[in-house]
Write a protein that holds these residues in place. Structure first.
Motif, PDB file in Angstrom:
ATOM      1  N   UNK A   4       0.913  -1.324   0.046  1.00 36.73           N
ATOM      2  CA  UNK A   4      -0.006  -0.029   0.076  1.00 36.73           C
ATOM      3  C   UNK A   4       0.838   1.266   0.126  1.00 36.73           C
ATOM      4  N   UNK A   5       0.130   2.407  -0.659  1.00 30.66           N
ATOM      5  CA  UNK A   5       0.994   3.655  -0.567  1.00 30.66           C
ATOM      6  C   UNK A   5       0.125   4.468   0.520  1.00 30.66           C
ATOM      7  N   UNK A   6       0.760   4.671   1.615  1.00 30.79           N
ATOM      8  CA  UNK A   6       0.087   5.505   2.427  1.00 30.79           C
ATOM      9  C   UNK A   6       0.476   7.039   2.464  1.00 30.79           C
ATOM     10  N   UNK A   7      -0.324   7.911   2.687  1.00 32.32           N
ATOM     11  CA  UNK A   7      -0.192   9.203   2.598  1.00 32.32           C
ATOM     12  C   UNK A   7      -0.381   9.977   3.771  1.00 32.32           C
ATOM     13  N   UNK A   8      -0.128  11.386   3.969  1.00 33.86           N
ATOM     14  CA  UNK A   8      -0.199  11.946   5.281  1.00 33.86           C
ATOM     15  C   UNK A   8      -1.594  11.908   5.687  1.00 33.86           C
ATOM     16  N   UNK A   9      -2.530  11.657   4.872  1.00 32.28           N
ATOM     17  CA  UNK A   9      -4.158  11.543   5.472  1.00 32.28           C
ATOM     18  C   UNK A   9      -4.176  10.244   6.055  1.00 32.28           C
ATOM     19  N   UNK A  10      -3.260   9.424   5.998  1.00 30.32           N
ATOM     20  CA  UNK A  10      -3.449   8.082   6.620  1.00 30.32           C
ATOM     21  C   UNK A  10      -4.228   7.347   5.785  1.00 30.32           C
ATOM     22  N   UNK A  11      -4.466   7.427   4.305  1.00 28.33           N
ATOM     23  CA  UNK A  11      -5.326   6.770   3.694  1.00 28.33           C
ATOM     24  C   UNK A  11      -4.428   5.584   2.836  1.00 28.33           C
ATOM     25  N   UNK A  12      -5.094   4.453   2.580  1.00 32.70           N
ATOM     26  CA  UNK A  12      -4.067   3.367   2.008  1.00 32.70           C
ATOM     27  C   UNK A  12      -4.694   3.111   0.483  1.00 32.70           C
ATOM     28  N   UNK A  13      -3.891   3.034  -0.331  1.00 33.71           N
ATOM     29  CA  UNK A  13      -4.317   2.818  -1.745  1.00 33.71           C
ATOM     30  C   UNK A  13      -3.366   1.729  -2.027  1.00 33.71           C
ATOM     31  N   UNK A  14      -4.089   0.542  -2.718  1.00 31.26           N
ATOM     32  CA  UNK A  14      -3.207  -0.596  -3.172  1.00 31.26           C
ATOM     33  C   UNK A  14      -2.283  -0.019  -4.408  1.00 31.26           C
ATOM     34  N   UNK A  15      -0.868  -0.309  -4.366  1.00 27.83           N
ATOM     35  CA  UNK A  15      -0.012  -0.062  -5.434  1.00 27.83           C
ATOM     36  C   UNK A  15       0.010  -1.268  -6.209  1.00 27.83           C
ATOM     37  N   UNK A  16       0.133  -2.390  -5.626  1.00 29.88           N
ATOM     38  CA  UNK A  16       0.822  -3.522  -6.160  1.00 29.88           C
ATOM     39  C   UNK A  16       0.106  -4.655  -5.550  1.00 29.88           C
ATOM     40  N   UNK A  17      -0.323  -6.016  -6.355  1.00 29.34           N
ATOM     41  CA  UNK A  17      -0.594  -7.269  -5.636  1.00 29.34           C
ATOM     42  C   UNK A  17       0.300  -8.163  -6.329  1.00 29.34           C
ATOM     43  N   UNK A  18       0.874  -8.828  -5.324  1.00 29.22           N
ATOM     44  CA  UNK A  18       1.998 -10.098  -5.970  1.00 29.22           C
ATOM     45  C   UNK A  18       1.211 -11.534  -5.317  1.00 29.22           C
ATOM     46  N   UNK A  19       0.932 -12.436  -6.342  1.00 28.05           N
ATOM     47  CA  UNK A  19       0.522 -13.674  -5.836  1.00 28.05           C
ATOM     48  C   UNK A  19       1.283 -14.259  -5.057  1.00 28.05           C
ATOM     49  N   UNK A  20       1.118 -14.707  -3.844  1.00 24.26           N
ATOM     50  CA  UNK A  20       1.789 -15.471  -2.969  1.00 24.26           C
ATOM     51  C   UNK A  20       2.294 -16.773  -3.435  1.00 24.26           C
ATOM     52  N   UNK A  24       3.587 -13.862  -9.367  1.00 23.73           N
ATOM     53  CA  UNK A  24       3.245 -12.708 -10.376  1.00 23.73           C
ATOM     54  C   UNK A  24       2.686 -11.643  -9.819  1.00 23.73           C
ATOM     55  N   UNK A  25       3.110 -10.308 -10.418  1.00 25.28           N
ATOM     56  CA  UNK A  25       2.481  -9.206 -10.149  1.00 25.28           C
ATOM     57  C   UNK A  25       1.295  -8.838 -10.909  1.00 25.28           C
ATOM     58  N   UNK A  26       0.277  -8.565 -10.135  1.00 22.35           N
ATOM     59  CA  UNK A  26      -1.028  -8.213 -10.694  1.00 22.35           C
ATOM     60  C   UNK A  26      -0.982  -6.455 -10.709  1.00 22.35           C
ATOM     61  N   UNK A  27      -1.204  -6.287 -11.814  1.00 21.25           N
ATOM     62  CA  UNK A  27      -1.243  -4.606 -12.325  1.00 21.25           C
ATOM     63  C   UNK A  27      -2.378  -3.984 -11.476  1.00 21.25           C
ATOM     64  N   UNK A  28      -2.111  -2.598 -10.984  1.00 19.74           N
ATOM     65  CA  UNK A  28      -3.060  -2.043 -10.441  1.00 19.74           C
ATOM     66  C   UNK A  28      -3.114  -0.575 -10.923  1.00 19.74           C
ATOM     67  N   UNK A  29      -4.306  -0.014 -11.194  1.00 21.80           N
ATOM     68  CA  UNK A  29      -4.335   1.485 -11.794  1.00 21.80           C
ATOM     69  C   UNK A  29      -5.442   2.036 -10.947  1.00 21.80           C
ATOM     70  N   UNK A  30      -4.941   3.217 -10.363  1.00 24.91           N
ATOM     71  CA  UNK A  30      -5.842   4.083  -9.347  1.00 24.91           C
ATOM     72  C   UNK A  30      -6.494   3.281  -8.314  1.00 24.91           C
ATOM     73  N   UNK A  31      -5.740   2.287  -7.767  1.00 19.63           N
ATOM     74  CA  UNK A  31      -6.172   1.675  -6.667  1.00 19.63           C
ATOM     75  C   UNK A  31      -6.964   0.276  -6.943  1.00 19.63           C
ATOM     76  N   UNK A  32      -7.113   0.068  -8.155  1.00 20.48           N
ATOM     77  CA  UNK A  32      -8.160  -0.741  -8.674  1.00 20.48           C
ATOM     78  C   UNK A  32      -7.097  -2.049  -9.271  1.00 20.48           C
ATOM     79  N   UNK A  33      -7.223  -3.311  -9.000  1.00 22.66           N
ATOM     80  CA  UNK A  33      -6.436  -4.316  -9.830  1.00 22.66           C
ATOM     81  C   UNK A  33      -7.155  -4.479 -11.127  1.00 22.66           C
TER      82      UNK A  33
END
Length: 79
Positions: A4-20, A24-33
């Motif tokens: 997650x990318x955390x900002x000063x507002x303490x909100x979390x937005x998904x940056x990247x998802x990796x299959x455990x 494989x890295x799942x692409x994320x755009x605007x917080x949406x897989x």
């Protein structure tokens, strides 16, 4: 595993998802897989050897299909 990318507002937005399983890295755009993944979160109960432990992981669709194809009892599907 979600990063997650955390900002000063303490909100979390998904940056990247990796299959455990396969890594494989799942692409994320605007917080949406950009493809669907299985997200699992399990808090183990009192009658478990893992009492109150929380496990989290993500699986891509291919790894999910591989996992469920190994089940002795087939999953229920709707739709």
């Amino acid at each position: 595993m979600r990063q997650y990318n955390t900002t000063i507002k303490e909100t979390k937005e998904i940056e990247q998802i990796t299959c455990n399983k396969c890594g494989r890295v799942i692409q994320v755009a605007g917080g949406v897989p950009m493809e669907d993944v299985l997200e699992v979160e399990k808090r183990w109960g009192y009658h478990s050897k893992k009492d109150n432990q929380v496990d989290r992981f993500d699986l891509c669709e291919d790894c999910y299909d591989e996992l469920v194809s190994s089940f002795r009892i087939k999953i229920e599907e709707q739709g």
